[in-house]
Design an enzyme around this catalytic site. Structure first.
Site, mmCIF file in Angstrom:
data_model
loop_
_atom_site.group_PDB
_atom_site.id
_atom_site.type_symbol
_atom_site.label_atom_id
_atom_site.label_comp_id
_atom_site.label_asym_id
_atom_site.label_seq_id
_atom_site.Cartn_x
_atom_site.Cartn_y
_atom_site.Cartn_z
ATOM 1 N N GLY A 180 0.796 -1.206 0.000
ATOM 2 C CA GLY A 180 0.000 0.000 0.000
ATOM 3 C C GLY A 180 0.833 1.261 0.000
ATOM 4 O O GLY A 180 0.376 2.311 -0.422
ATOM 5 N N GLY A 187 3.685 1.664 -1.621
ATOM 6 C CA GLY A 187 4.437 1.843 -2.857
ATOM 7 C C GLY A 187 5.283 0.630 -3.169
ATOM 8 O O GLY A 187 5.011 -0.486 -2.717
ATOM 9 N N VAL A 214 9.192 -1.110 -3.311
ATOM 10 C CA VAL A 214 10.507 -1.052 -2.676
ATOM 11 C C VAL A 214 11.524 -1.719 -3.590
ATOM 12 O O VAL A 214 11.301 -2.841 -4.069
ATOM 13 C CB VAL A 214 10.510 -1.746 -1.305
ATOM 14 C CG1 VAL A 214 11.884 -1.650 -0.659
ATOM 15 C CG2 VAL A 214 9.464 -1.124 -0.397
ATOM 16 N N ASP A 217 0.371 4.411 9.974
ATOM 17 C CA ASP A 217 0.053 3.077 9.433
ATOM 18 C C ASP A 217 0.946 2.007 10.058
ATOM 19 O O ASP A 217 1.493 1.151 9.364
ATOM 20 C CB ASP A 217 0.216 3.066 7.907
ATOM 21 C CG ASP A 217 -0.388 1.805 7.284
ATOM 22 O OD1 ASP A 217 -1.362 1.264 7.855
ATOM 23 O OD2 ASP A 217 0.125 1.342 6.251
#
Length: 846
Positions: free
Chosen positions: A58, A60, A62, A166
């Site tokens: 969620g 992005g 890596v 988050d």
């Protein structure tokens, strides 16, 4: 990062993300081109080279990447945002995170924007996220401890004005070093803002107020509480259930006052607190003997956490992984693949035992709080050394394996922690920086372990630890960090810089009443002085300061005393004073402690004493002892053990005995350590000498061909090769020039090779029949070797001196004096029957 969040279930697949997929395709094309056409053009993001995608979720995508400017592996997170305001906020918060330094927050190195994507460059962490970690059997105490450290990282961020938004098990990792690091601060809101106002964060872990668009520091508490509840399962202990219940209250005001308070609550295990109270009452004499026994049993139960703590660093999985990796590293790796993990298993067991014993002693009030803290701190540093060793072994290459083994078999002895704690006069750090001092102390240990393993990451690690120590301004830590920094620089042959670091270490150590660190820094400075021919430091004055310090540490300090005295002897030897060197080496051997983790380094004392021992029987015994000691720690086929055997063989006068020993050691080098070309070159060079001396030019040529052109020995070996292959004029010309050049060198070991160059030139000139040039070359060789007083007791000095006199006896008008000098050595050496007969004919003696 080796382990990253996987895609959330409600996230689109990677193939549905065209912007990210374009990078994936570009990296794939680059790899294919590299394999097909041996041409690899890296895909870049700014200065960073993208290597492979390691996670998608969620927050992005890596990427694993390489920073060529700082020569290190990094992780890069790409966050797609269409709103300029969202990009600006993420960049701003990323920059704020970059200023935050806390052991439980993953460091941010760089932040930027490219093609509407924010990229954050982070520390590359090998490990697993908390979700994966919790799938294995864990005790409630282990889980509480891990989430407590995560909460401490979040608390540090809150203090800096940052809210995570988050937190969940996927967004915190346990590294291979056992340290928890929290990831992905502030990114959830950025993703939401770019998604037309979708809810920020992950619904399962989201606080009620956050669903309404209001993220507070207390919102992160809620997320930690849900994550902890998930990890513990349905039936956590009551004290943990109460913490979870409070942290997850619907109203923020009903939760803990701060994340610090939540972290503190997670550290208050009632069982441990109650046992401590019972012991305190018992100490006041308010209970009888039966009660005391019960308290002891409770203490034993409360001191079992060490096994779980060390298991975070070394466990069955780690052992199996290292075994599998070592088996892939050629014949030598296969040879040690089972033994090394088994040794580390025993080390981890010993660590847990020492940890338990320290805990029990503390609960029985046998240790003051200060001594207990020092004992535990020592154990913590040993744990870091083990974690770093695991990291080194897991990434070891064929070339780096021998040095990695030195680190693995030189781990600090955990049973010495108590003695270290009891004898130290160093004042503990102020409470306000104690936690940070402990972290940086671990960084210093990591840098030193990397340096022992000759790991290229050692310099960066040492520089970072040194800077952090200076910033904290706690002088005992400044001393140790500067010492390790100097140690790394010396290993890189940066002698001037290393001396400056050792001086800083000495000053800080003296200021903090830490004689052990001061003496070690001085000892290592002496070694830097010894190998630097341009260094004119007054070693007498240096020793006048260091020797009383070293002697005043009895009965402790055996390692630093023996290191100091050995390096003082090395200085004397480098300055052509074998008598003075011998005195220091003998003192070093007397002071050397038995059975320490530093025994590998101190084994050199025995060999150094052999270098200056004139009695042949005693000398040979010393060299055998050196080899035996190294073999006992590293094994018979380790390069250092082979080096010792080669040195021993080179000091054997009789060539019939020396040559077979050399051939065996050289053969093991080529079989097990083919990449160590410098050591193999030295071995081949000495074998070529023996072969040529015996008149076996073909065998000499074979050995000389094994010396790679890049090695120093190749410069003279090429002249040797010209000699034994009949290219005599070239051998004469090249070796005369080489002898003249090396005679001007300041290092005695380079001037030593000049003697060989003149000898090869003379041998070529003899075969050419040019007696005038031959006599000149031999005279130059005699002059050069006579200037090397510090080597005159060595066999290779005497062997070459005898050969110079032998060759002179063959060409001068009055040969008897040269013949008698040569005969005395060849007769005593044995194995030179033909030469002895020739010289006896010249001198008329039998």
């Amino acid at each position: 990062m080796a382990s990253e969040p996987t895609a959330d279930e409600d996230e689109p697949a990677l193939s549905e993300r065209p912007a990210h997929d374009a990078l994936s395709r570009a990296v794939a094309r680059s790899r294919i081109a590299g394999k097909l056409f041996a041409r690899h053009e890296p895909v870049k993001l700014g200065r960073y080279h993208l290597l492979e995608q390691v996670g998608a979720g969620g927050m992005g995508i890596v990427w694993g990447a390489w920073d060529p400017e700082l020569d290190r592996r990094v992780a890069i997170k790409l966050v797609k945002t269409e709103l300029a305001s969202a990009r600006e906020r993420i960049v701003r918060e990323g920059q704020a995170l970059a200023k935050l330094s806390h052991p439980n927050v993953v460091p941010i190195y760089d932040v930027g924007v490219v093609d509407e994507q924010v990229y954050l460059v982070m520390e590359w962490v090998r490990g697993e996220n908390l979700r994966t970690w919790a799938t294995k059997p864990r005790t409630n105490r282990e889980i509480a401890a891990v989430y407590r450290t995560a909460a401490q990282g979040l608390a540090a961020a809150h203090a800096a004005g940052l809210v995570h938004r988050d937190f969940k098990p996927d967004n915190a990792m346990i590294g291979a070093d056992g340290r928890v690091r929290v990831l992905d601060f502030g990114l959830a809101r950025g993703h939401a803002e770019a998604s037309d106002g979708a809810r920020a964060g992950t619904p399962m872990y989201m606080a009620p107020e956050q669903a309404d668009g209001d993220a507070l520091p207390a919102s992160d508490q809620f997320s930690v509480g849900i994550s902890l509840h998930e990890a513990l399962g349905k039936a956590p202990p009551r004290w943990l259930a109460e913490i979870i219940e409070r942290a997850t209250q619907p109203e923020p005001a009903q939760r803990f006052a701060s994340m610090d308070d939540l972290a503190e609550a997670l550290g208050r295990d009632p069982a441990i607190v109650w046992r401590r109270r019972i012991l305190a009452v018992g100490a006041l004499g308010l209970a009888g003997g039966a009660f005391a026994v019960g308290a002891m049993r409770s203490g034993e139960e409360s001191c079992t956490g060490g096994a779980a703590e060390i298991a975070m660093v070394w466990n069955a999985g780690a052992s199996a992984g290292i075994t599998a990796h070592l088996r892939m590293l050629g014949p030598y790796g296969l040879q040690i693949a089972d033994a090394v993990p088994a040794e580390l298993d025993r080390y981890a067991t010993g660590w847990a035992t020492a940890h338990r014993d320290a805990c029990r002693s503390h609960e029985r009030r046998e240790l003051t709080p200060e001594l207990y803290a020092a004992d535990v701190g020592c154990l913590a540093r040993a744990r870091v050394a083990l974690a770093t060793t695991r990291e080194i072994l897991a990434a070891a290459s064929v070339d780096g394996l021998p040095d990695a083994l030195v680190a693995a078999r030189g781990l600090p002895m955990v049973d010495g922690c108590r003695f270290e704690a009891e004898t130290s006069e160093v004042a503990p750090p102020p409470a306000s920086i104690a936690a940070r001092v402990a972290d940086v102390s671990g960084d210093v240990v990591r840098a030193r372990t990397l340096a022992i393993a000759a790991d290229p990451r050692a310099l960066e690690a040492a520089e970072q630890a040194d800077r952090a120590a200076v910033q904290l301004a706690y002088s005992p830590l400044v001393a140790k960090a500067a010492l390790v920094h100097g140690f790394v620089l010396l290993g890189r042959d940066e002698r001037v810089a290393s001396i400056a670091a050792f001086d800083r270490a000495t000053s800080a150590a003296l200021q903090s009443r830490d004689p052990a660190t001061a003496v070690e820094a001085i000892a290592r400075k002496l070694f830097a002085v010894a190998i630097d021919s341009n260094e004119t430091a007054d070693t007498g004055a240096i020793l006048a300061l260091a020797e009383p310090l070293a002697l005043g540490m009895r009965p402790s300090g055996g390692f630093v005393r023996s290191l100091l005295f050995n390096n003082a002897g090395t200085v004397r030897l480098a300055r052509q004073d074998p008598v003075g060197a011998r005195e220091w080496f003998e003192k070093a051997l007397r002071e050397r402690p038995a059975g320490t983790a530093d025994g590998i380094e101190l084994a050199a004392i025995v060999g150094n004493l052999g270098l200056v021992e004139s009695d042949h029987a005693k000398r040979d015994a010393l060299f055998r002892r050196e080899g035996d000691e190294i073999e006992a720690v590293l094994g018979a086929d380790h390069p250092r053990a082979l080096d010792a055997r080669i040195r021993a063989a080179m000091f054997v006068e009789n060539p019939m005995q020396a040559r077979p020993s050399l051939e065996t050691a050289c053969g093991r080098y080529r079989l097990l350590h083919p990449s160590l070309v410098m050591r193999a070159a030295q071995c081949a060079y000495e074998l070529a000498w023996f072969a040529e001396e015996a008149g076996d030019d073909a065998a000499a040529a074979v050995e000389l061909a094994k010396i790679e052109p890049s090695q120093f020995e190749a410069r003279i070996a090429h002249g040797y090769e010209l000699l034994v292959t009949g290219k005599l004029a070239g051998a004469s010309r090249e070796m005369v020039a080489m002898g003249e050049q090396l005679a001007k060198e300041s290092h005695f070991w380079l001037r030593w090779r000049g003697v060989d160059a003149y000898l090869v030139a003379a041998l070529a000139q003899h075969r050419l029949g040019d007696r005038e040039l031959e006599r000149k070359s031999l005279d130059n060789a005699l002059m050069a070797i006579s200037a090397l007083e510090g080597l005159k007791t060595t066999t290779f000095y005497q062997r070459r001196l005898a050969r110079i006199h032998l060759l002179l006896a063959r060409i001068v008008p009055d040969p008897e004096e040269h013949a008698r000098t040569a005969l005395a050595w060849y007769r005593a050496a044995g194995g030179y029957d033909a030469v002895v007969a020739e010289l006896e004919a010249v001198t008329g003696s039998r």
